[in-house]
Scaffold this motif. Sequence first.
Motif, PDB file in Angstrom:
ATOM      1  N   SER B 107       0.988  -1.111   0.020  1.00 41.32           N
ATOM      2  CA  SER B 107      -0.149  -0.111  -0.076  1.00 41.32           C
ATOM      3  C   SER B 107       0.758   1.308   0.008  1.00 41.32           C
ATOM      4  CB  SER B 107      -0.851   0.016   1.275  1.00 41.32           C
ATOM      5  OG  SER B 107      -0.159   0.104   2.315  1.00 41.32           O
ATOM      6  N   SER B 108       0.263   2.257  -0.399  1.00 43.63           N
ATOM      7  CA  SER B 108       1.056   3.566  -0.480  1.00 43.63           C
ATOM      8  C   SER B 108       1.213   4.083   0.804  1.00 43.63           C
ATOM      9  CB  SER B 108       0.557   4.599  -1.232  1.00 43.63           C
ATOM     10  OG  SER B 108      -0.763   5.111  -0.700  1.00 43.63           O
ATOM     11  N   ARG B 109       2.536   4.558   1.182  1.00 50.55           N
ATOM     12  CA  ARG B 109       2.837   5.109   2.628  1.00 50.55           C
ATOM     13  C   ARG B 109       3.827   6.020   2.242  1.00 50.55           C
ATOM     14  NH1 ARG B 109       7.483   2.943   3.169  1.00 50.55           N
ATOM     15  NH2 ARG B 109       7.937   0.841   2.168  1.00 50.55           N
ATOM     16  N   LYS B 110       4.208   6.862   3.386  1.00 49.91           N
ATOM     17  CA  LYS B 110       5.252   7.764   3.365  1.00 49.91           C
ATOM     18  C   LYS B 110       6.425   7.344   3.914  1.00 49.91           C
ATOM     19  CE  LYS B 110       2.801  10.889   5.594  1.00 49.91           C
ATOM     20  NZ  LYS B 110       2.589  12.537   6.452  1.00 49.91           N
ATOM     21  N   LEU B 129      12.095   3.456   7.621  1.00 50.92           N
ATOM     22  CA  LEU B 129      11.846   3.106   6.374  1.00 50.92           C
ATOM     23  C   LEU B 129      11.326   3.969   5.360  1.00 50.92           C
ATOM     24  CD1 LEU B 129      11.182   0.159   4.910  1.00 50.92           C
ATOM     25  CD2 LEU B 129       8.910   0.170   5.491  1.00 50.92           C
ATOM     26  N   THR B 130      11.920   4.003   4.096  1.00 50.59           N
ATOM     27  CA  THR B 130      11.935   4.931   3.245  1.00 50.59           C
ATOM     28  C   THR B 130      10.754   4.396   2.250  1.00 50.59           C
ATOM     29  OG1 THR B 130      13.254   4.434   1.376  1.00 50.59           O
ATOM     30  CG2 THR B 130      13.921   5.816   3.290  1.00 50.59           C
ATOM     31  N   VAL B 131       9.968   5.651   1.460  1.00 54.14           N
ATOM     32  CA  VAL B 131       9.098   5.114   0.572  1.00 54.14           C
ATOM     33  C   VAL B 131       9.506   4.040  -0.462  1.00 54.14           C
ATOM     34  CG1 VAL B 131       7.689   6.038  -1.353  1.00 54.14           C
ATOM     35  CG2 VAL B 131       7.991   7.474   0.572  1.00 54.14           C
ATOM     36  N   THR B 132      11.000   4.180  -0.726  1.00 56.90           N
ATOM     37  CA  THR B 132      11.357   3.302  -1.835  1.00 56.90           C
ATOM     38  C   THR B 132      11.895   1.880  -0.893  1.00 56.90           C
ATOM     39  OG1 THR B 132      13.349   4.416  -1.293  1.00 56.90           O
ATOM     40  CG2 THR B 132      12.138   4.997  -3.353  1.00 56.90           C
TER      41      THR B 132
END
Lengths: 209, 203
Positions: B107-110, B129-132
């Motif tokens: 899921s999308s997150r920041k 933890l980064t987006v990538t």
Amino acid sequence: MAVAGLKGKRQRVKEAAGALSMSKGGNMQKLGELALQKGERVPVELLALTYGSLVRQVIADYESIEEVNKQLDLMGYNIGVRLADDFFAKSGVSDCRSFQDSAEIVAKVGFKMYLNVQASVDLWNADNTAYSILFDENPLAEFTELPEEYAQLSFSNLVCGVIRGALEMLLLVVKCEFVRSTLQGNEMNEIRISLVEMLRESAPEDDED
Amino acid sequence: MKTDKAARLFRIPHGTREGSVGMEINPALAITKPDSSITEPCKLTPIEAPQVACVAVIGERNSQLFLKIYLDALVDLPYHQSQGPEVKMEEVLYSTLDIFDDYIDGSSRKTIYLGRMATVASIRLYGLLTVTNLKLIVGVRSITESDAYMKNMLIKIYRLTVKSLLNPFQPIDLMIHSRKLETGIEELVGEFPNHKPVSGPNK
């Protein structure tokens, strides 16, 4: 201001050099800044990444580092011959035909306008046929760190080609190369420009048979 | 100098992590009973040990991008005779990857600051933890640094890592060779309150 025509060339250069910080150099600086303001901005990451990608591709395509350097110079040359007209159109610098004038124009106006880099001219040789352009920041290599196997790579050699191509449009054939670069551990970047020959404008060929 | 009162050799780390989602501590990190083959490492006392124990950057596919372990900070980290304390530290680091994985669900997150993910001996591991899906971990001994400080430190490390990844000669997903990154992290660690490396970093 000295009356240019009556004095010897050497004298004129000396005076110009002396007046650099006062009028001519300052004037060039202003022209550079104005032209920079007028132009469109591009994020430095885009420029650096595009250029870095280009260099890596050239490295992949050619075997020796010398060949890579040559290709980068050639690419730059093709850019330079086109950039000359753009430069004169946008910068407001009047036509420049002497090698000495070209120094300030390239360093103060050109570098500022196209790279947003503050550069200076120094290290003229004895008969004023060679000078160095010195600058400390290089946006093309903003994020670059050279690995050891590419220590001989002149990463920003494209810039040398651009200068060579642009000056050739002014009928000045020059040799242009990086002698020092921050990527290779030096504190400053130095591009040495030496005059090879001045071309004469050739009269157009007669169309009549 | 503050000492970590609970810095015993065979401490069982318990679960509450300030500032992060309530999650069970990874059982791999718990040291349950004395093992005769465990020896006490380094000669420094806990009081003298430097505060920052390790800094790690792990890539999306769990490849090691950057790892720096400060050997002298691993004072009371128990390790098996056949390894060294730094190997144990690496093991501990890798075991925290499970904690990161719980947040990676497509899921999308920041970018998520995980806070204190785990504690081993007297070393607390903080994660980002980064987006990538880049995972950044810092291990510290100190009990006084606030969450905000650790989050800030991790974000700075993230920025340095990003810069080093912009180097066109840096291959993606491989170990980062960047002097600028190393110097940058050295400086950050040097700024950490009470961090006094005795013999310099190990790796």
